[in-house]
Design a protein around this motif. Structure first.
Motif, PDB file in Angstrom:
ATOM      1  N   TYR A 168       0.771  -1.110  -0.271  1.00  0.00           N
ATOM      2  CA  TYR A 168       0.297  -0.101   0.043  1.00  0.00           C
ATOM      3  C   TYR A 168       0.899   1.119   0.097  1.00  0.00           C
ATOM      4  N   ARG A 171       2.103   1.836  -3.548  1.00  0.00           N
ATOM      5  CA  ARG A 171       1.002   2.181  -4.071  1.00  0.00           C
ATOM      6  C   ARG A 171       0.354   3.139  -4.539  1.00  0.00           C
ATOM      7  N   LEU A 182      -6.553  -4.853  -7.118  1.00  0.00           N
ATOM      8  CA  LEU A 182      -5.055  -4.164  -5.611  1.00  0.00           C
ATOM      9  C   LEU A 182      -6.375  -3.830  -4.199  1.00  0.00           C
ATOM     10  N   ILE A 183      -7.463  -3.222  -4.361  1.00  0.00           N
ATOM     11  CA  ILE A 183      -8.072  -2.899  -3.319  1.00  0.00           C
ATOM     12  C   ILE A 183      -9.039  -4.216  -2.585  1.00  0.00           C
ATOM     13  N   SER A 186      -5.989  -5.750  -1.192  1.00  0.00           N
ATOM     14  CA  SER A 186      -5.832  -5.527   0.302  1.00  0.00           C
ATOM     15  C   SER A 186      -6.621  -5.272   1.634  1.00  0.00           C
ATOM     16  N   ILE A 187      -8.717  -4.943   0.869  1.00  0.00           N
ATOM     17  CA  ILE A 187      -8.903  -4.753   2.511  1.00  0.00           C
ATOM     18  C   ILE A 187      -9.417  -6.207   3.180  1.00  0.00           C
ATOM     19  N   LYS A 190      -6.736  -8.070   4.918  1.00  0.00           N
ATOM     20  CA  LYS A 190      -6.539  -7.656   5.969  1.00  0.00           C
ATOM     21  C   LYS A 190      -7.910  -8.634   7.502  1.00  0.00           C
ATOM     22  N   PHE A 210     -14.363   6.404  -1.835  1.00  0.00           N
ATOM     23  CA  PHE A 210     -13.351   5.452  -2.432  1.00  0.00           C
ATOM     24  C   PHE A 210     -13.716   5.687  -3.754  1.00  0.00           C
TER      25      PHE A 210
HETATM   26  N1  URA Z   1      -8.608   0.121   1.503  1.00  0.00           N
HETATM   27  C1  URA Z   1      -7.501  -0.504   1.638  1.00  0.00           C
HETATM   28  O1  URA Z   1      -7.441  -1.034   2.809  1.00  0.00           O
HETATM   29  N2  URA Z   1      -7.113  -1.233   0.867  1.00  0.00           N
HETATM   30  C2  URA Z   1      -6.714  -0.356  -0.230  1.00  0.00           C
HETATM   31  O2  URA Z   1      -6.315  -0.828  -1.619  1.00  0.00           O
HETATM   32  C3  URA Z   1      -7.851   0.458  -0.735  1.00  0.00           C
HETATM   33  C4  URA Z   1      -8.707   1.497   0.678  1.00  0.00           C
END
Ligand code: URA
Length: 437
Positions: A168, A171, A182-183, A186-187, A190, A210
């Motif tokens: 991130y 990026r 990728l978004i 990424s989310i 986690k 967003f």
């Molecule tokens: N929030 C995130 O955790 N990751 C992203 O890539 C965008 C928003």
């Protein structure tokens, strides 16, 4: 010795190839242990932004990022473990209301959350405005509090998805944030690492979101639901509006106060409606109820009986905070200075530009421009008028708060720019658009 090579992986994606699971895992392992230089990582990220990833590649990428660090094992906790995630927006204090409601409805809430840059702090900063509140825990402490109170919201540990953290950061400075795979990965890396069985995703659409287009929000929602299901979790996404701020308060302590009011049934109606919508989806997919009507009734009962507010009190107390805040929000930090802004004409509020409201809040000191900036917990603003409200010239539009008097004039100017007043009443927008199962 591995036959894999970053040059070949970048070249393959540049030529629209599909990366194998082995190639994706090689990439993420190399990012995690810093054996792949940033220039090669950035080149692959750009190739992914331009040429995309299919569902299989995105799921493997998510799993590789999820297992790059700790994956919480919540199996020692009783009941169904539930989590929610919002793609974020202005005035979004939903977690502070929704999580205690769900805990009062019998779900176990063990949430890790972020701080973040922007117009206000993140959920962690908001909760930290409660005197005494502690947000950093070891995994053992985290589980112990969740077991005892049935609810904890803590700061996300650095050991959750470290590969995502590195990616991130890169990026962010290489114009490679705006990619659905990728978004989504990424989310979800986690969220999945935090271990919940049931996850509801609040995916925002509108000018303050967003993902500003509806199609973008829907594609992101579908991708995240698909990743979650492939990982064996129960996941739904709800597409909701973020074309104007949620509720009236924007700022850390100010949002905590509004969240407490909402838990007592005296909060703004949009925030309550959103919490009921997201909460009923969570109760439905967790199997706590079989009909949306029952789920909504259960949530309303949790609010009117005081059980939801009591859950927040239990959480605050278990995390070292002063639980008197539930009965007396005056113990929250208070700004020494305030400034009010007024309507300059008669009419209707036709627009309330989220990004401008967010900037105004940041200018009061409520947010961070850089990651080491210190937040003023008392700063922010309260909107007295929102979209669709009728105003007469001279009516109060909003009040801004700060601990520094000199921050208020530029913030007030910015907030005035967020308001557009016109003769015609604007058509009403929906708050909750669609559920993606
Ligand atoms: N929030 C995130 O955790 N990751 C992203 O890539 C965008 C928003």
């Amino acid at each position: 010795m591995s036959a894999l090579d970053m040059y070949d992986i970048i070249d393959k994606k540049k030529n629209r190839g599909t990366l194998s699971a082995e190639e994706i895992r090689y990439f993420i392992n190399g990012v995690t242990d810093s054996t792949i230089p940033d220039y090669q990582t950035a080149a692959l990220l750009m190739a992914i932004v331009l040429n995309g990833m299919d569902d299989e590649e995105t799921s493997v990428l998510t799993e590789a990022m999820m297992t790059s660090g700790d994956v919480l094992d919540l199996s020692s906790l009783p009941g169904i473990k539930a989590d929610k995630h919002s793609t974020g927006g202005v005035g979004d204090k939903t977690s502070l209301v929704l999580e205690p409601i769900l805990a009062a409805c019998g779900l176990t809430i063990s949430k890790m959350s972020g701080r973040g840059l922007g117009h206000t702090g993140g959920t962690v900063d908001k909760l930290e405005s409660i005197p005494g509140m502690k947000m950093e825990y070891s995994p053992e402490e985290f589980l112990a509090i969740a077991a005892e109170s049935g609810i904890i919201i803590a700061s996300q540990s650095a050991d959750i998805a470290p590969a995502d953290k590195k990616l991130y950061a890169l990026r962010d400075v290489t114009a490679t944030v705006d990619s659905i795979p990728l978004i989504a990965s990424s989310i979800m890396s986690k969220k999945l690492a935090c271990g919940a069985d049931v996850i509801v995703l609040d995916v925002k659409t509108g000018s303050g979101a967003f993902m500003d287009t509806y199609e973008g929000a829907k594609t992101l929602a579908e991708k995240m639901v698909s990743i979650g299901k492939r990982a064996g979790r129960k996941v739904s996404a709800v597409i909701t509006d973020m074309d104007q701020p949620l509720g009236r308060a924007v700022g850390n302590a100010l949002e905590v106060k509004e969240a407490i009011e909402t838990l007592k049934g005296i909060g703004p109606s949009d925030l309550e409606e959103l919490c009921i919508g997201l909460g009923s989806e969570e109760l439905l997919i967790s199997g706590k109820t079989v009909s949306r009507k029952d789920a909504e009734a259960m949530i309303r009962e949790a609010i009117t009986s005081g059980k939801a507010a009591a859950k927040l009190a239990a959480m605050v107390s278990a995390q070292g905070g002063n639980a008197d805040v539930i009965e007396n929000t005056d113990i929250l930090p208070k700004a020494s200075f305030e400034k009010r802004i007024f309507a300059d004409r008669d009419g209707y509020i036709a627009r309330l530009e989220c990004k401008e409201v967010g900037m105004a809040s940041l200018l009061t000191g409520a947010g961070r421009k850089q990651k080491d900036d210190i937040i003023d917990p008392a700063a922010g603003l309260v909107l007295n008028k929102k979209v669709g409200d009728k105003v007469d010239k001279g009516d109060l539009l909003a009040t801004l708060y700060s601990s520094s008097a000199d921050l208020l004039d530029p913030a007030a100017e910015r907030l005035l720019e967020a308001y557009r007043i016109s003769d015609k009443k604007p058509s009403e927008r929906k708050l909750i658009y669609e559920v993606i199962k």
